[in-house]
Structure formats: structure tokens, C-alpha cells
Design a protein around this motif. Structure first.
Motif, PDB file in Angstrom:
ATOM      1  N   ARG A   1       4.069   6.026   3.996  1.00 11.40           N
ATOM      2  CA  ARG A   1       5.088   5.214   3.321  1.00 11.40           C
ATOM      3  C   ARG A   1       4.531   4.413   2.152  1.00 11.40           C
ATOM      4  O   ARG A   1       5.289   3.693   1.500  1.00 11.40           O
ATOM      5  CB  ARG A   1       5.726   4.239   4.319  1.00 11.40           C
ATOM      6  CG  ARG A   1       6.674   4.902   5.301  1.00 11.40           C
ATOM      7  CD  ARG A   1       7.084   3.910   6.363  1.00 11.40           C
ATOM      8  NE  ARG A   1       8.133   4.393   7.224  1.00 11.40           N
ATOM      9  CZ  ARG A   1       9.413   4.026   7.125  1.00 11.40           C
ATOM     10  NH1 ARG A   1       9.799   3.198   6.191  1.00 11.40           N
ATOM     11  NH2 ARG A   1      10.303   4.498   7.985  1.00 11.40           N
TER      12      ARG A   1
ATOM     13  N   GLN B   1      10.469  -2.221  -0.261  1.00 11.64           N
ATOM     14  CA  GLN B   1      11.650  -1.959   0.558  1.00 11.64           C
ATOM     15  C   GLN B   1      11.563  -0.632   1.309  1.00 11.64           C
ATOM     16  O   GLN B   1      11.954  -0.532   2.466  1.00 11.64           O
ATOM     17  CB  GLN B   1      12.899  -1.979  -0.334  1.00 11.64           C
ATOM     18  CG  GLN B   1      14.201  -1.945   0.449  1.00 11.64           C
ATOM     19  CD  GLN B   1      15.410  -1.953  -0.447  1.00 11.64           C
ATOM     20  OE1 GLN B   1      15.340  -1.562  -1.604  1.00 11.64           O
ATOM     21  NE2 GLN B   1      16.533  -2.403   0.070  1.00 11.64           N
ATOM     22  N   LYS B   2      11.034   0.394   0.666  1.00  7.40           N
ATOM     23  CA  LYS B   2      10.986   1.715   1.294  1.00  7.40           C
ATOM     24  C   LYS B   2       9.984   1.786   2.436  1.00  7.40           C
ATOM     25  O   LYS B   2      10.032   2.707   3.242  1.00  7.40           O
ATOM     26  CB  LYS B   2      10.613   2.779   0.260  1.00  7.40           C
ATOM     27  CG  LYS B   2      11.695   3.065  -0.750  1.00  7.40           C
ATOM     28  CD  LYS B   2      11.359   4.330  -1.502  1.00  7.40           C
ATOM     29  CE  LYS B   2      11.866   4.296  -2.924  1.00  7.40           C
ATOM     30  NZ  LYS B   2      11.404   5.445  -3.691  1.00  7.40           N
TER      31      LYS B   2
ATOM     32  N   ARG C   1       9.559  -0.588   4.738  1.00  3.82           N
ATOM     33  CA  ARG C   1       9.993  -1.391   5.890  1.00  3.82           C
ATOM     34  C   ARG C   1      10.866  -0.569   6.857  1.00  3.82           C
ATOM     35  O   ARG C   1      11.576   0.349   6.444  1.00  3.82           O
ATOM     36  CB  ARG C   1      10.831  -2.590   5.426  1.00  3.82           C
ATOM     37  CG  ARG C   1      10.272  -3.318   4.234  1.00  3.82           C
ATOM     38  CD  ARG C   1       9.245  -4.357   4.631  1.00  3.82           C
ATOM     39  NE  ARG C   1       8.800  -5.097   3.473  1.00  3.82           N
ATOM     40  CZ  ARG C   1       7.600  -5.650   3.361  1.00  3.82           C
ATOM     41  NH1 ARG C   1       6.728  -5.531   4.341  1.00  3.82           N
ATOM     42  NH2 ARG C   1       7.274  -6.320   2.299  1.00  3.82           N
ATOM     43  N   ALA C   2      10.839  -0.966   8.112  1.00  2.00           N
ATOM     44  CA  ALA C   2      11.689  -0.318   9.114  1.00  2.00           C
ATOM     45  C   ALA C   2      13.132  -0.742   8.889  1.00  2.00           C
ATOM     46  O   ALA C   2      13.418  -1.931   8.757  1.00  2.00           O
ATOM     47  CB  ALA C   2      11.250  -0.724  10.514  1.00  2.00           C
ATOM     48  N   GLY C   3      14.032   0.211   8.812  1.00  2.00           N
ATOM     49  CA  GLY C   3      15.456  -0.087   8.648  1.00  2.00           C
ATOM     50  C   GLY C   3      15.818  -0.602   7.280  1.00  2.00           C
ATOM     51  O   GLY C   3      16.949  -0.994   7.047  1.00  2.00           O
ATOM     52  N   GLY C   4      14.881  -0.587   6.344  1.00  2.00           N
ATOM     53  CA  GLY C   4      15.168  -1.157   5.029  1.00  2.00           C
ATOM     54  C   GLY C   4      15.196  -0.120   3.943  1.00  2.00           C
ATOM     55  O   GLY C   4      14.157   0.339   3.492  1.00  2.00           O
ATOM     56  N   TYR C   5      16.368   0.275   3.515  1.00  2.00           N
ATOM     57  CA  TYR C   5      16.507   1.126   2.343  1.00  2.00           C
ATOM     58  C   TYR C   5      17.929   0.973   1.834  1.00  2.00           C
ATOM     59  O   TYR C   5      18.827   0.606   2.589  1.00  2.00           O
ATOM     60  CB  TYR C   5      16.172   2.584   2.662  1.00  2.00           C
ATOM     61  CG  TYR C   5      15.891   3.410   1.417  1.00  2.00           C
ATOM     62  CD1 TYR C   5      14.939   2.986   0.492  1.00  2.00           C
ATOM     63  CD2 TYR C   5      16.582   4.583   1.159  1.00  2.00           C
ATOM     64  CE1 TYR C   5      14.679   3.718  -0.648  1.00  2.00           C
ATOM     65  CE2 TYR C   5      16.326   5.328   0.019  1.00  2.00           C
ATOM     66  CZ  TYR C   5      15.370   4.885  -0.890  1.00  2.00           C
ATOM     67  OH  TYR C   5      15.122   5.593  -2.029  1.00  2.00           O
ATOM     68  N   HIS C   6      18.144   1.240   0.572  1.00  2.00           N
ATOM     69  CA  HIS C   6      19.454   0.999  -0.033  1.00  2.00           C
ATOM     70  C   HIS C   6      20.491   2.029   0.393  1.00  2.00           C
ATOM     71  O   HIS C   6      20.150   3.101   0.892  1.00  2.00           O
ATOM     72  CB  HIS C   6      19.339   0.990  -1.557  1.00  2.00           C
ATOM     73  CG  HIS C   6      18.835   2.288  -2.125  1.00  2.00           C
ATOM     74  ND1 HIS C   6      19.624   3.402  -2.222  1.00  2.00           N
ATOM     75  CD2 HIS C   6      17.630   2.655  -2.578  1.00  2.00           C
ATOM     76  CE1 HIS C   6      18.920   4.395  -2.747  1.00  2.00           C
ATOM     77  NE2 HIS C   6      17.694   3.958  -2.975  1.00  2.00           N
ATOM     78  N   LYS C   7      21.747   1.679   0.172  1.00  2.14           N
ATOM     79  CA  LYS C   7      22.826   2.616   0.477  1.00  2.14           C
ATOM     80  C   LYS C   7      23.008   3.597  -0.685  1.00  2.14           C
ATOM     81  O   LYS C   7      22.501   3.364  -1.788  1.00  2.14           O
ATOM     82  CB  LYS C   7      24.125   1.864   0.755  1.00  2.14           C
ATOM     83  CG  LYS C   7      24.653   1.061  -0.409  1.00  2.14           C
ATOM     84  CD  LYS C   7      25.884   0.276  -0.014  1.00  2.14           C
ATOM     85  CE  LYS C   7      26.325  -0.608  -1.164  1.00  2.14           C
ATOM     86  NZ  LYS C   7      27.149  -1.703  -0.758  1.00  2.14           N
TER      87      LYS C   7
END
Length: 143
Positions: A33, A38-39, A41-47
Motif C-alpha cells: 500500500r 488515504q489509500k 488506511r483501512a476503510g479509507g478511500y474516496h467514493k
């Protein structure tokens, strides 16, 4: 050859990549990773469609137009089409059989385009005011 002996072609299947399983695997620590952000992190990415806070494209462009879903069930027939049809009494089924309207059509309307030289009787088919006048002038009727 038997069904229980069938195997995939050599080299077509590869083992699953198991990330985060130690240094020796080559995919330990950050597990492919990269570092921080942001990319990572766990559970962290944009919509989908997110542009980092900038107004997204789908909101920058104006809303435009509307296409009715029921339009495909409507059909139009001209006076010249009726004139070519060699039938005195015309209904939706007759028009479908002759190929003037599609099979899925439910509502058919005659429009004033061209001329009608003979009398026809319309049943279950609508007509515009001008078309109705032209049909009655030719000696026909609209029911």
C-alpha cells in the motif's frame, strides 16, 4: 479423459497474493500500500466520482432533458399510410399486421400528413383534430 481428471492449463492459475505475512513474503509491513495517505488506511478511500473536494463533474454539468419510458408504447400513422392500406376498417391489430406500427405499440394516433382519398373507418385508433377532419371529409369516421 474423465471429468475427475480435468485440470486447468499449465500456468493459467496462479496462487492468491497473501499480503501482510512477513518480510520474507515480499509483501510484509505496508502490504503493497505504500506509505501513509488515504489509500493506505483501512476503510479509507474516496467514493466513485470524488475529486478531492473539487466540485465533481456530474455536479458541474447541467441537468438536461427527459425521455419518457412510455414513449415506446406510442405510435403515429400518417393519412398517406392509411391511404396505401387496402382495408376499409382499421384498428390497432390491422396496423400491427401491416407493419405500420411496432408490435409493442399500445396507443396509436393518426396525424395529418399526406392525403386520404378514400373512406376509412377507424376503431380504437386516435386522430388529431386535422386528421379527423380530413378523414371525415373523405367520407370516413373516427370511433
Amino acid at each position: 479423459m474423465e471429468l475427475n481428471t480435468i485440470k486447468p492449463a499449465e500456468g493459467s492459475k496462479r496462487p492468491r497474493r497473501r499480503v501482510g505475512r512477513g518480510i520474507g513474503s515480499g509483501l510484509g509491513k505496508t502490504a503493497g500500500r505504500g506509505h501513509k495517505g488515504q489509500k493506505s488506511r483501512a476503510g479509507g478511500y474516496h467514493k466513485v466520482g470524488f475529486e478531492g473536494g473539487q466540485m465533481p463533474l456530474q455536479r458541474r454539468l447541467p441537468k438536461r432533458g427527459f425521455k419518457s419510458a412510455s414513449l415506446k408504447f406510442n405510435a403515429e400513422v400518417t393519412l398517406s399510410d392509411l391511404d396505401r392500406l387496402e382495408v376499409a376498417e382499421i384498428d390497432v391489430l390491422t396496423l400491427k399486421k401491416s407493419g405500420l406500427v411496432r408490435e409493442i405499440a399500445k396507443v396509436v394516433k393518426v396525424i395529418k400528413s399526406g392525403e386520404l382519398k378514400r373512406a376509412v373507418k377507424l376503431t380504437g385508433v386516435g386522430a388529431t383534430a386535422g386528421a379527423k377532419a380530413a378523414i371525415e371529409a373523405a367520407g370516413g369516421s373516427v370511433a
